[in-house]
Design a protein around this motif. Sequence first.
Motif, PDB file in Angstrom:
ATOM      1  N   LYS A 159       0.824  -1.204   0.000  1.00  0.00           N
ATOM      2  CA  LYS A 159       0.000   0.000   0.000  1.00  0.00           C
ATOM      3  C   LYS A 159       0.860   1.256   0.000  1.00  0.00           C
ATOM      4  CE  LYS A 159      -3.937  -2.150   2.355  1.00  0.00           C
ATOM      5  NZ  LYS A 159      -4.821  -2.125   3.554  1.00  0.00           N
ATOM      6  N   GLU A 160       2.025   1.165   0.616  1.00  0.00           N
ATOM      7  CA  GLU A 160       2.961   2.294   0.647  1.00  0.00           C
ATOM      8  C   GLU A 160       3.729   2.391  -0.669  1.00  0.00           C
ATOM      9  OE1 GLU A 160       5.325   2.670   4.518  1.00  0.00           O
ATOM     10  OE2 GLU A 160       4.767   0.554   4.458  1.00  0.00           O
ATOM     11  N   LYS A 161       4.346   3.539  -0.869  1.00  0.00           N
ATOM     12  CA  LYS A 161       5.282   3.661  -1.971  1.00  0.00           C
ATOM     13  C   LYS A 161       6.435   2.687  -1.726  1.00  0.00           C
ATOM     14  CE  LYS A 161       4.455   8.536  -3.061  1.00  0.00           C
ATOM     15  NZ  LYS A 161       5.075   9.884  -3.136  1.00  0.00           N
ATOM     16  N   ILE A 162       6.908   2.065  -2.791  1.00  0.00           N
ATOM     17  CA  ILE A 162       7.936   1.032  -2.616  1.00  0.00           C
ATOM     18  C   ILE A 162       9.218   1.622  -2.041  1.00  0.00           C
ATOM     19  CG2 ILE A 162       8.893   1.204  -4.949  1.00  0.00           C
ATOM     20  CD1 ILE A 162       8.268  -2.018  -2.859  1.00  0.00           C
ATOM     21  N   GLU A 163       9.514   2.890  -2.330  1.00  0.00           N
ATOM     22  CA  GLU A 163      10.716   3.496  -1.774  1.00  0.00           C
ATOM     23  C   GLU A 163      10.614   3.633  -0.260  1.00  0.00           C
ATOM     24  OE1 GLU A 163       8.648   6.962  -4.074  1.00  0.00           O
ATOM     25  OE2 GLU A 163       8.784   4.759  -4.180  1.00  0.00           O
ATOM     26  N   ASP A 164       9.400   3.888   0.225  1.00  0.00           N
ATOM     27  CA  ASP A 164       9.207   3.989   1.671  1.00  0.00           C
ATOM     28  C   ASP A 164       9.359   2.627   2.343  1.00  0.00           C
ATOM     29  OD1 ASP A 164       8.765   6.724   1.476  1.00  0.00           O
ATOM     30  OD2 ASP A 164       6.586   6.484   1.251  1.00  0.00           O
ATOM     31  N   VAL A 165       8.892   1.591   1.677  1.00  0.00           N
ATOM     32  CA  VAL A 165       9.057   0.232   2.203  1.00  0.00           C
ATOM     33  C   VAL A 165      10.539  -0.109   2.312  1.00  0.00           C
ATOM     34  CG1 VAL A 165       8.625  -2.226   1.792  1.00  0.00           C
ATOM     35  CG2 VAL A 165       6.840  -0.527   1.256  1.00  0.00           C
ATOM     36  N   ARG A 201      12.287   1.767   5.108  1.00  0.00           N
ATOM     37  CA  ARG A 201      11.924   1.253   6.425  1.00  0.00           C
ATOM     38  C   ARG A 201      12.611  -0.092   6.711  1.00  0.00           C
ATOM     39  NH1 ARG A 201       6.956   0.481   5.594  1.00  0.00           N
ATOM     40  NH2 ARG A 201       6.896  -1.785   5.562  1.00  0.00           N
ATOM     41  N   GLU A 202      12.663  -0.944   5.722  1.00  0.00           N
ATOM     42  CA  GLU A 202      13.163  -2.301   5.936  1.00  0.00           C
ATOM     43  C   GLU A 202      14.679  -2.407   5.836  1.00  0.00           C
ATOM     44  OE1 GLU A 202      11.140  -5.322   3.784  1.00  0.00           O
ATOM     45  OE2 GLU A 202       9.137  -4.615   4.335  1.00  0.00           O
ATOM     46  N   TYR A 203      15.326  -1.396   5.273  1.00  0.00           N
ATOM     47  CA  TYR A 203      16.783  -1.457   5.107  1.00  0.00           C
ATOM     48  C   TYR A 203      17.478  -0.276   5.783  1.00  0.00           C
ATOM     49  CZ  TYR A 203      15.971  -5.414   2.102  1.00  0.00           C
ATOM     50  OH  TYR A 203      15.590  -6.657   1.639  1.00  0.00           O
ATOM     51  N   ASN A 204      17.047   0.002   7.013  1.00  0.00           N
ATOM     52  CA  ASN A 204      17.758   0.938   7.874  1.00  0.00           C
ATOM     53  C   ASN A 204      17.983   2.295   7.216  1.00  0.00           C
ATOM     54  OD1 ASN A 204      18.996   1.596  10.340  1.00  0.00           O
ATOM     55  ND2 ASN A 204      21.040   1.079   9.556  1.00  0.00           N
ATOM     56  N   GLY A 205      16.943   2.815   6.591  1.00  0.00           N
ATOM     57  CA  GLY A 205      17.033   4.138   5.979  1.00  0.00           C
ATOM     58  C   GLY A 205      17.230   4.138   4.485  1.00  0.00           C
ATOM     59  N   GLY A 206      17.507   2.976   3.896  1.00  0.00           N
ATOM     60  CA  GLY A 206      17.668   2.908   2.443  1.00  0.00           C
ATOM     61  C   GLY A 206      18.777   1.975   2.017  1.00  0.00           C
ATOM     62  N   VAL A 207      18.782   1.633   0.736  1.00  0.00           N
ATOM     63  CA  VAL A 207      19.781   0.712   0.190  1.00  0.00           C
ATOM     64  C   VAL A 207      21.046   1.476  -0.186  1.00  0.00           C
ATOM     65  CG1 VAL A 207      17.992  -0.845  -0.641  1.00  0.00           C
ATOM     66  CG2 VAL A 207      18.909   0.918  -2.184  1.00  0.00           C
ATOM     67  N   ASP A 208      22.127   0.739  -0.327  1.00  0.00           N
ATOM     68  CA  ASP A 208      23.395   1.367  -0.726  1.00  0.00           C
ATOM     69  C   ASP A 208      23.379   1.791  -2.186  1.00  0.00           C
ATOM     70  OD1 ASP A 208      24.815   0.906   1.797  1.00  0.00           O
ATOM     71  OD2 ASP A 208      24.766  -1.210   1.245  1.00  0.00           O
ATOM     72  N   PHE A 209      22.824   0.925  -3.034  1.00  0.00           N
ATOM     73  CA  PHE A 209      22.811   1.182  -4.473  1.00  0.00           C
ATOM     74  C   PHE A 209      21.453   0.791  -5.044  1.00  0.00           C
ATOM     75  CE2 PHE A 209      27.182   0.067  -3.362  1.00  0.00           C
ATOM     76  CZ  PHE A 209      27.902   1.125  -3.912  1.00  0.00           C
ATOM     77  N   PHE A 211      15.766   6.321  -6.956  1.00  0.00           N
ATOM     78  CA  PHE A 211      16.624   7.286  -6.271  1.00  0.00           C
ATOM     79  C   PHE A 211      16.208   7.465  -4.821  1.00  0.00           C
ATOM     80  CE2 PHE A 211      17.337  11.652  -4.815  1.00  0.00           C
ATOM     81  CZ  PHE A 211      18.732  11.676  -4.839  1.00  0.00           C
ATOM     82  N   GLU A 212      14.922   7.621  -4.587  1.00  0.00           N
ATOM     83  CA  GLU A 212      14.433   7.924  -3.237  1.00  0.00           C
ATOM     84  C   GLU A 212      14.699   6.786  -2.248  1.00  0.00           C
ATOM     85  OE1 GLU A 212      13.420  10.806  -2.307  1.00  0.00           O
ATOM     86  OE2 GLU A 212      13.202  11.754  -4.263  1.00  0.00           O
ATOM     87  N   CYS A 213      14.848   5.561  -2.729  1.00  0.00           N
ATOM     88  CA  CYS A 213      15.026   4.434  -1.811  1.00  0.00           C
ATOM     89  C   CYS A 213      16.464   4.267  -1.339  1.00  0.00           C
ATOM     90  CB  CYS A 213      14.545   3.134  -2.456  1.00  0.00           C
ATOM     91  SG  CYS A 213      15.694   2.365  -3.603  1.00  0.00           S
ATOM     92  N   THR A 214      17.398   5.099  -1.817  1.00  0.00           N
ATOM     93  CA  THR A 214      18.786   4.947  -1.395  1.00  0.00           C
ATOM     94  C   THR A 214      19.042   5.656  -0.068  1.00  0.00           C
ATOM     95  OG1 THR A 214      19.457   6.889  -2.689  1.00  0.00           O
ATOM     96  CG2 THR A 214      19.642   4.735  -3.763  1.00  0.00           C
ATOM     97  N   THR A 215      20.062   5.208   0.613  1.00  0.00           N
ATOM     98  CA  THR A 215      20.378   5.739   1.939  1.00  0.00           C
ATOM     99  C   THR A 215      21.020   7.119   1.863  1.00  0.00           C
ATOM    100  OG1 THR A 215      21.565   5.279   4.000  1.00  0.00           O
ATOM    101  CG2 THR A 215      22.675   4.651   1.971  1.00  0.00           C
ATOM    102  N   ASN A 216      20.848   7.906   2.916  1.00  0.00           N
ATOM    103  CA  ASN A 216      21.606   9.150   3.052  1.00  0.00           C
ATOM    104  C   ASN A 216      23.082   8.819   3.255  1.00  0.00           C
ATOM    105  OD1 ASN A 216      19.334  10.833   2.906  1.00  0.00           O
ATOM    106  ND2 ASN A 216      18.936  10.622   5.092  1.00  0.00           N
ATOM    107  N   GLY A 217      23.925   9.772   2.970  1.00  0.00           N
ATOM    108  CA  GLY A 217      25.354   9.619   3.237  1.00  0.00           C
ATOM    109  C   GLY A 217      26.153   9.148   2.048  1.00  0.00           C
TER     110      GLY A 217
END
Length: 384
Positions: free
Chosen positions: A255-261, A264-272, A288-294
Amino acid sequence: MTTDNTISYEGKTITCKAAVAWEAGKPMSIEDVEVAPPKANEVRIKITHSSICHSDSHVLAGNTPNTKFPIILGHESAGIVESVGEGVTAFSPGDHVIPLFLPDCGKCMFCKSGKTNLCLGLTSTWGRGLMEDGTTRFTCKGQEIYHFMGVSTFSQYSVVSAYSVTKVDHEAPLDRVCLLGCCIPTGVGAVQNTAKVFKGATVAVFGCGALGLSVIQGAKMAEAGEIIALDINPGKFDKAREFGATRVMNPLDYKEKIEDVLKREYNGGVDFSFDTSGGNVGVMNSAFECTTNGWGLSVVISVAKAGDTVSTIPFNMIRGKSWTGCFYGGVKGSDLGEYVKNYMEGKLMIDEYVTRNITLDTINEGFDDLHAGKCIRQIIPMHE
């Protein structure tokens, strides 16, 4: 494996079969075309095998308004050198080769830089569907036919610049290494050359077609820790797992946007993340939105329609996320020998991409199957 029984028509025009796209948005037709002899710095190739790629479909649909018609499409192929033009010393009749839609002149500023695989060698004519002298080598029904990406491999014979071809091992099966002409190096190279995925990384791959499978394969080769394959067609998931995906996800199941999922499930986002969706800018944004900060990096590989754009808030960049793209995975023609070697040694999957062989006469049906997601790659033996 193809044998070297190529007849030489050196200095003569060859009449052969080709799939001609007379206009955008219409099916191609199989025609008798005349292929002129190669001029200086050109090579004429007997195309033994060609495959259908989404990029061909993208152009045929009219999504590239600068493309001139009529044109012979096709760019993922292999063949045998039939004859060479004046001044060509690097190739000889009988050589097994892969035509290159991305030239590799070795002389221009880009080629000498060591920083990119882009080449300026043919920029003045390549995009206009012409050879270096500003003319074409194809005619049909008395009309000039334009070249596609310098190669035009939906023809039984094609003339290319000597910058647009590379030799391969004679022992390599041409009906398999033809796929090195586009999808496999584009995906594997995006992982290795552009993203430089590190061991243990979390990687999200948007799209599980041939390009997505190549990214998955590249991520597995890089020893990524988690490889997440995303597609709205669950029929592709078994193949994704075969290539190395550790998890499969259908965005329509949430139900959520896949980037939000993913965040949430990968500690703030994926590496790549990698977009191989076929040009959907909404998917590019999600990737783009699903990637981690930093340090999160998202790589755009698929081609969007002319005029489409992607966007994000600038603060995402300030927080360390990066968005980039690549052409042919940062791979140069001179790199393909290593890909062939890896395939021959069992280190690179190629056979697993091939869904079926089809005939040149059924190429339009082959495009329909590609659009419907019924195949990964279809090989056309061009002389059967």
